[in-house]
Design an enzyme around this catalytic site. Structure first.
Site, PDB file in Angstrom:
ATOM      1  N   LYS A 280       0.816  -1.196   0.000  1.00 59.32           N
ATOM      2  CA  LYS A 280       0.000   0.000   0.000  1.00 59.32           C
ATOM      3  C   LYS A 280       0.861   1.262   0.000  1.00 59.32           C
ATOM      4  O   LYS A 280       0.391   2.351  -0.265  1.00 59.32           O
ATOM      5  CB  LYS A 280      -0.892   0.001   1.257  1.00 59.32           C
ATOM      6  CG  LYS A 280      -1.761  -1.219   1.416  1.00 59.32           C
ATOM      7  CD  LYS A 280      -2.433  -1.195   2.809  1.00 59.32           C
ATOM      8  CE  LYS A 280      -3.160  -2.513   3.049  1.00 59.32           C
ATOM      9  NZ  LYS A 280      -3.630  -2.610   4.455  1.00 59.32           N
ATOM     10  N   GLY A 281       2.135   1.079   0.349  1.00 60.27           N
ATOM     11  CA  GLY A 281       3.003   2.217   0.661  1.00 60.27           C
ATOM     12  C   GLY A 281       3.195   3.249  -0.430  1.00 60.27           C
ATOM     13  O   GLY A 281       3.365   4.432  -0.145  1.00 60.27           O
TER      14      GLY A 281
ATOM     15  N   GLU B  95       8.030   2.471  -5.695  1.00 58.41           N
ATOM     16  CA  GLU B  95       8.087   2.093  -4.286  1.00 58.41           C
ATOM     17  C   GLU B  95       8.100   3.331  -3.394  1.00 58.41           C
ATOM     18  O   GLU B  95       8.487   4.425  -3.836  1.00 58.41           O
ATOM     19  CB  GLU B  95       9.372   1.282  -4.011  1.00 58.41           C
ATOM     20  CG  GLU B  95       9.133  -0.206  -3.816  1.00 58.41           C
ATOM     21  CD  GLU B  95       8.440  -0.561  -2.492  1.00 58.41           C
ATOM     22  OE1 GLU B  95       7.575   0.221  -2.024  1.00 58.41           O
ATOM     23  OE2 GLU B  95       8.754  -1.614  -1.947  1.00 58.41           O
ATOM     24  N   ASP B  96       7.700   3.127  -2.150  1.00 56.35           N
ATOM     25  CA  ASP B  96       7.787   4.211  -1.175  1.00 56.35           C
ATOM     26  C   ASP B  96       9.221   4.374  -0.677  1.00 56.35           C
ATOM     27  O   ASP B  96       9.751   5.480  -0.603  1.00 56.35           O
ATOM     28  CB  ASP B  96       6.814   3.975  -0.002  1.00 56.35           C
ATOM     29  CG  ASP B  96       6.877   2.553   0.574  1.00 56.35           C
ATOM     30  OD1 ASP B  96       7.715   1.746   0.114  1.00 56.35           O
ATOM     31  OD2 ASP B  96       6.088   2.252   1.476  1.00 56.35           O
TER      32      ASP B  96
ATOM     33  N   ASP C 213      14.901  -0.352   1.434  1.00 56.58           N
ATOM     34  CA  ASP C 213      15.544  -0.599   2.717  1.00 56.58           C
ATOM     35  C   ASP C 213      16.628  -1.667   2.481  1.00 56.58           C
ATOM     36  O   ASP C 213      17.725  -1.339   2.022  1.00 56.58           O
ATOM     37  CB  ASP C 213      14.428  -1.059   3.669  1.00 56.58           C
ATOM     38  CG  ASP C 213      14.847  -1.225   5.106  1.00 56.58           C
ATOM     39  OD1 ASP C 213      15.516  -0.339   5.633  1.00 56.58           O
ATOM     40  OD2 ASP C 213      14.490  -2.256   5.713  1.00 56.58           O
TER      41      ASP C 213
ATOM     42  N   PHE D   9      13.493   4.966  11.160  1.00 55.58           N
ATOM     43  CA  PHE D   9      12.186   4.445  10.752  1.00 55.58           C
ATOM     44  C   PHE D   9      11.247   5.627  10.537  1.00 55.58           C
ATOM     45  O   PHE D   9      11.026   6.437  11.426  1.00 55.58           O
ATOM     46  CB  PHE D   9      11.615   3.482  11.791  1.00 55.58           C
ATOM     47  CG  PHE D   9      10.475   2.701  11.222  1.00 55.58           C
ATOM     48  CD1 PHE D   9      10.707   1.587  10.425  1.00 55.58           C
ATOM     49  CD2 PHE D   9       9.162   3.114  11.430  1.00 55.58           C
ATOM     50  CE1 PHE D   9       9.653   0.891   9.847  1.00 55.58           C
ATOM     51  CE2 PHE D   9       8.107   2.418  10.863  1.00 55.58           C
ATOM     52  CZ  PHE D   9       8.357   1.306  10.078  1.00 55.58           C
TER      53      PHE D   9
ATOM     54  N   ASP E 240       3.837   3.333   6.575  1.00 50.82           N
ATOM     55  CA  ASP E 240       3.116   3.054   7.817  1.00 50.82           C
ATOM     56  C   ASP E 240       4.003   2.479   8.902  1.00 50.82           C
ATOM     57  O   ASP E 240       5.098   1.965   8.645  1.00 50.82           O
ATOM     58  CB  ASP E 240       2.011   2.030   7.547  1.00 50.82           C
ATOM     59  CG  ASP E 240       2.580   0.614   7.361  1.00 50.82           C
ATOM     60  OD1 ASP E 240       3.496   0.454   6.546  1.00 50.82           O
ATOM     61  OD2 ASP E 240       2.123  -0.306   8.068  1.00 50.82           O
TER      62      ASP E 240
ATOM     63  N   ARG F  59      -0.177   6.423   7.467  1.00 51.07           N
ATOM     64  CA  ARG F  59      -0.039   6.528   6.013  1.00 51.07           C
ATOM     65  C   ARG F  59      -0.594   7.849   5.488  1.00 51.07           C
ATOM     66  O   ARG F  59      -0.176   8.342   4.455  1.00 51.07           O
ATOM     67  CB  ARG F  59      -0.806   5.387   5.319  1.00 51.07           C
ATOM     68  CG  ARG F  59      -0.219   4.003   5.530  1.00 51.07           C
ATOM     69  CD  ARG F  59      -0.834   3.035   4.538  1.00 51.07           C
ATOM     70  NE  ARG F  59      -0.664   1.638   4.901  1.00 51.07           N
ATOM     71  CZ  ARG F  59       0.413   0.904   4.619  1.00 51.07           C
ATOM     72  NH1 ARG F  59       1.427   1.432   3.984  1.00 51.07           N
ATOM     73  NH2 ARG F  59       0.481  -0.363   4.973  1.00 51.07           N
TER      74      ARG F  59
HETATM   75  P1  IMP Z   1      13.129  -3.900   1.492  1.00 47.97           P
HETATM   76  O1  IMP Z   1      12.699  -5.116   0.760  1.00 47.97           O
HETATM   77  O2  IMP Z   1      13.873  -4.250   2.755  1.00 47.97           O
HETATM   78  O3  IMP Z   1      13.885  -2.909   0.655  1.00 47.97           O
HETATM   79  O4  IMP Z   1      11.803  -3.260   2.069  1.00 47.97           O
HETATM   80  C1  IMP Z   1      11.109  -2.245   1.506  1.00 47.97           C
HETATM   81  C2  IMP Z   1       9.782  -2.129   2.233  1.00 47.97           C
HETATM   82  O5  IMP Z   1       9.980  -2.080   3.634  1.00 47.97           O
HETATM   83  C3  IMP Z   1       9.091  -0.830   1.900  1.00 47.97           C
HETATM   84  O6  IMP Z   1       8.218  -0.976   0.817  1.00 47.97           O
HETATM   85  C4  IMP Z   1       8.326  -0.523   3.176  1.00 47.97           C
HETATM   86  O7  IMP Z   1       7.074  -1.168   3.138  1.00 47.97           O
HETATM   87  C5  IMP Z   1       9.128  -1.142   4.254  1.00 47.97           C
HETATM   88  N1  IMP Z   1       9.951  -0.141   4.972  1.00 47.97           N
HETATM   89  C6  IMP Z   1      11.290  -0.037   4.975  1.00 47.97           C
HETATM   90  N2  IMP Z   1      11.722   0.989   5.730  1.00 47.97           N
HETATM   91  C7  IMP Z   1      10.594   1.565   6.223  1.00 47.97           C
HETATM   92  C8  IMP Z   1      10.382   2.707   7.078  1.00 47.97           C
HETATM   93  O8  IMP Z   1      11.296   3.420   7.537  1.00 47.97           O
HETATM   94  N3  IMP Z   1       9.082   2.994   7.361  1.00 47.97           N
HETATM   95  C9  IMP Z   1       8.032   2.251   6.879  1.00 47.97           C
HETATM   96  N4  IMP Z   1       8.199   1.191   6.070  1.00 47.97           N
HETATM   97  C10 IMP Z   1       9.477   0.851   5.752  1.00 47.97           C
HETATM   98 MG    MG Z   2       6.011  -0.991   1.219  1.00 46.56          MG
END
Ligand code: IMP
Ligand code: MG
Length: 183
Positions: free
Chosen positions: A44-45, A101-102, A105, A154, A161, A167
């Protein structure tokens, strides 16, 4: 809600600026490709950021949705990518995808999705993220379009979220660690 925010990291104005800059790049990069341009909003991000981008793209563009999850606990990634909603198309080789993507990470979600769509025969797959936390990478991954590099905090708001909340904040803010039991 606002009392749970330590500070505003990316303002509404800054997000508008980011969206204009990236949409301009996309408008240049995808002019006259002869293929279909499809944005994939990752639910949803990236809902709010996808809207900001879309309205600034002047090329013909389609929007599609995928829903994925990678989070084991509420603030850390589990490393396993689950696809809960997938795209259904029979014209993959005619499509240039941009996954929206939002935040990036660990990098696992987007690197997995790029591989997945490429293996399904997409003409091309690029990635676009509003925010990037490169300090948190566990796999090698660089987004093609990036709004803002942020520190390892974070964050919530503008789609992002914590436990499905925040959100709807119109900016991205750092969540007070005491809210999620961090330090
Ligand atoms: P990745 O696969 O570890 O790169 O994760 C990416 C996903 O983790 C994003 O789409 C977010 O949903 C979530 N995420 C990573 N960091 C944050 C944060 O600081 N706040 C909220 N969601 C996060
Ligand atoms: Mg996400």
């Amino acid at each position: 809600m606002i009392n749970d925010i330590e500070s505003i990291l990316v303002s509404e104005e800054k997000i508008a600026e980011i969206s204009t800059r990236i949409a301009d790049q996309i408008n240049r990069d995808y002019a006259n490709t002869g293929k279909k341009l499809v944005l994939i909003c990752i639910l949803k991000g990236s809902l709010m950021f996808s809207c900001e981008l879309m309205k600034r793209i002047t090329l013909p563009v389609e929007i599609d949705f995928m829903k994925v999850s990678s989070y084991g606990s509420k603030t850390t990634s589990s490393g396993v990518i689950n696809i809960h909603l997938d795209i259904k198309r029979d014209d993959m080789e005619e499509v240039d995808f941009i996954i929206i993507e939002d935040i990036v990470d660990s990098g696992r979600t987007l690197s997995h999705l790029v591989r997945y769509l490429s293996e399904r025969g997409a003409n091309s797959v690029k990635t676009c993220t509003m925010l990037d936390k490169p300090d948190r990478r566990t796999v090698e991954f660089t987004p093609d379009y990036c709004g803002e590099i942020i520190p390892d905090k974070f964050v919530v708001g503008f789609g992002l979220d914590y436990d499905e909340k925040y959100r709807n904040l119109p900016f991205v803010g750092i969540l007070k660690p005491e809210v999620y039991g961090g330090c």
